[in-house]
Write a protein that holds these residues in place. Sequence first.
Motif, PDB file in Angstrom:
ATOM      1  N   THR A  48      34.063  31.358  29.702  1.00 40.76           N
ATOM      2  CA  THR A  48      33.360  32.418  28.967  1.00 40.76           C
ATOM      3  C   THR A  48      33.292  32.090  27.484  1.00 40.76           C
ATOM      4  N   GLU A  77      30.750  29.321  26.905  1.00 47.20           N
ATOM      5  CA  GLU A  77      29.362  29.755  27.013  1.00 47.20           C
ATOM      6  C   GLU A  77      28.934  30.553  25.777  1.00 47.20           C
ATOM      7  N   VAL A  85      28.033  38.384  28.561  1.00 44.50           N
ATOM      8  CA  VAL A  85      28.852  37.334  29.167  1.00 44.50           C
ATOM      9  C   VAL A  85      30.294  37.438  28.686  1.00 44.50           C
ATOM     10  N   GLY A  86      30.466  37.683  27.383  1.00 45.09           N
ATOM     11  CA  GLY A  86      31.811  37.772  26.830  1.00 45.09           C
ATOM     12  C   GLY A  86      32.587  38.953  27.369  1.00 45.09           C
ATOM     13  N   GLY A 110      33.340  38.454  31.157  1.00 51.44           N
ATOM     14  CA  GLY A 110      34.327  37.402  31.343  1.00 51.44           C
ATOM     15  C   GLY A 110      35.720  37.840  30.955  1.00 51.44           C
ATOM     16  N   GLY A 117      32.823  37.568  38.021  1.00 52.23           N
ATOM     17  CA  GLY A 117      33.036  36.542  36.993  1.00 52.23           C
ATOM     18  C   GLY A 117      32.136  35.345  37.183  1.00 52.23           C
ATOM     19  N   LEU A 126      29.106  34.052  34.629  1.00 45.89           N
ATOM     20  CA  LEU A 126      29.044  32.700  34.068  1.00 45.89           C
ATOM     21  C   LEU A 126      27.756  31.980  34.440  1.00 45.89           C
TER      22      LEU A 126
END
Length: 722
Positions: free
Chosen positions: A463, A466, A485-486, A489, A521, A525
């Motif tokens: 994470t 990315e 995403v953060g 994750g 998750g 990702l």
Amino acid sequence: MKLSKVKRIDPLLIGITLLAAFLNMYGIWKDQYANAYYTSAVTSMLQSFHNFFFASFDPGGFVTVDKPPVAFWIQTLFASVFGVHGWSVILPQALAGVGSVLLIYVLVKPSFGKTAARIAALVAACTPIAAAVSRTNNVDSLLVFTLLAATWMLFRAVKTKKWIWSIAAFAMIGVGFNIKMLQAYMVLPAFYLFYLLAFKVNWKRKLAILAASTATLLLVSLSWPLIVDSIPAANRPYIGSSQTNSVLELAFGYNGISRLTGQGGPGGGNRGGAGDGQPPGQDDGGRMTDGQQWQQPSSGQQQDGSAQMTDGAAPIPGTDDNNTSRQMRDGGPPDGGGMGNGGNGMFNTGTAGPLRLFQSQLSGQISWLLPFALLGAVGLLMGIRRKQQLTDKQKESLFWLAWLLPIMGFFSVAGFFHQYYLIMLAPPIAALTGAGWVELYNFSRNHADWKQWLLPVGILGSTAFEIYILLPYKTQIGLGLPIAVGVIGVVVSLILGTLIVTRPSNGKLRIKINRTAAVVGLLALLAAPLFWAATPIIYGGNSMLPAAGPTSSGNGMGGMLGQGQGKDQTQDQTSDQIQEQTQGKAQTQSAGQSSESVNTNLLAYLTANNTGEKYLFATTNASTAEAYIINTGKAVMAMGGFSGSDPILTVDKLKQMVANKEVKYFLTSSGGQGGGSSDVQAWIIQNAKVVPQTEWQSSTKNENSQGAMGRNGSQTLYEISL
């Protein structure tokens, strides 16, 4: 019986296949010529078996393209059925991309299970650079499919203990050699290692079969090159992008050692990429050279190979012994520094070093899940013991790791390659991610001591990586995606960590939460690479130098043609890297799409005044000839090959061709390259008359009808009649 077969079909695999088909195929009908250099070859190959066998660039059989012919044989077969269109020559590569996704599923499932196979196939489908290059007629997608087919044969050899499958596997790599030469050999460490570890026969028989397999590899690899090189040069086309008219020199030089060194190898200097390289007539950033004429150094200039420039003009290719001008043209400074010596590389490939694949220039193309794949490999191989036999899982994990690591090493130090070559990393990353994810999930679910922490740590680390990739693009895509995403994750990692620490008493609920968190998750990702893989559809692609990723101002590549850097790009930027990336993409897109018009006035004039000559006209390089070949099917001579630097013609040879009434018209460009020899150019100028532009050029200034769309500067038409 039929019902049983239906039940064996994995519905999720069908969905993944449809996703791959969409990413690889949607909108390819909008690409008129694809990579026109290769589409010209297909047009020519349809006209005769001679052209078909040699992969001739032009219908006259003057010069070949810069790659061996197998991929173009396939494209020609498709074009023979559907006609010559951009989509018809792209279709084989798009299908190969989908086929690669299916093959990865088939390869992973037997040892690692259905879930691992699904994840691996999904990761392969969402690999950005794989989708981007599969949407073009560049040959890399077909190469990867061929190597995966070879892998299936190798695995089959191990399972059946039948030597014929081993022979077939190495023969298939030989076919790959005849698609893109030494790039196919990058998988050989994995093949040899896996064969030695997994093929269960006595050592004497094992080595005998391996020797036979290697002999077959070399036989298939060298069959076409040796046949072609044994044919007298007068009876075949010149081997494009070679300096000695040899396929073997092309294979081990320009398509071999020169890729690693970025400088002169057996094939000469860093010529940058014929069909897959920098367009002729452009500088290292892909920009036009302002119409500067390539000129021979005057007597006052240095004659030691440095070919100093005077009056703003660059030297003619072929006038210096150190390939200086060729290096300047094709992606390297005069010292051959090329891409490996710092900066962003001439083709936006970052700075050479151990972390190159994690730099912003390359990470968005292939590396999204690379950290997790490496961690997954650690988990998969953790159970190896010195005195215990390796399991099938461990052997195959070592195979994929032996595919991944050497190629990572190559691209970390290579002096000359393009972003789309990174598709070679897609299969092992996908396989190790799928197999590794399941292995780490099992550690987490089963509370396998300290190993249970590997999955949450892997998700959290991936994470963070990315987000590192995404943040420089916040001007183009906003902050929504990196934030999502953060957050997901981090939350998933916390949930998995909490389950490890607390160990809820309700085992079924714990397993359900664990599984749901792991799936969420994974999907989080995959969101960013899926978006990157879709950017060629969203923003427009580049058939010459395919790459994935968003561009500035939301206009996409198509909206930035000829504009260079977007007008809003320098505003609110925190990273200079994105500026260099988007500028390079816009410039190469312009170059890649720049050969798509024919000067109808010129064509009419040449056709009307042709008195039986073999060639409609001759020009300095391939970019001017491409559109005429594709649109008319007539022979147009690229005197210096793709870029104008191939030493094909001599004055005596050209004299003979003119005397034989093979060619009488010559179209030259002030900003283009020079037909491989300044002597040839000088002879043309001395013995030709200039055809007035009023007889063949449009009087409308805004008509974009010059052969290479104006990229080669102003043009002059000469006529020679001896």
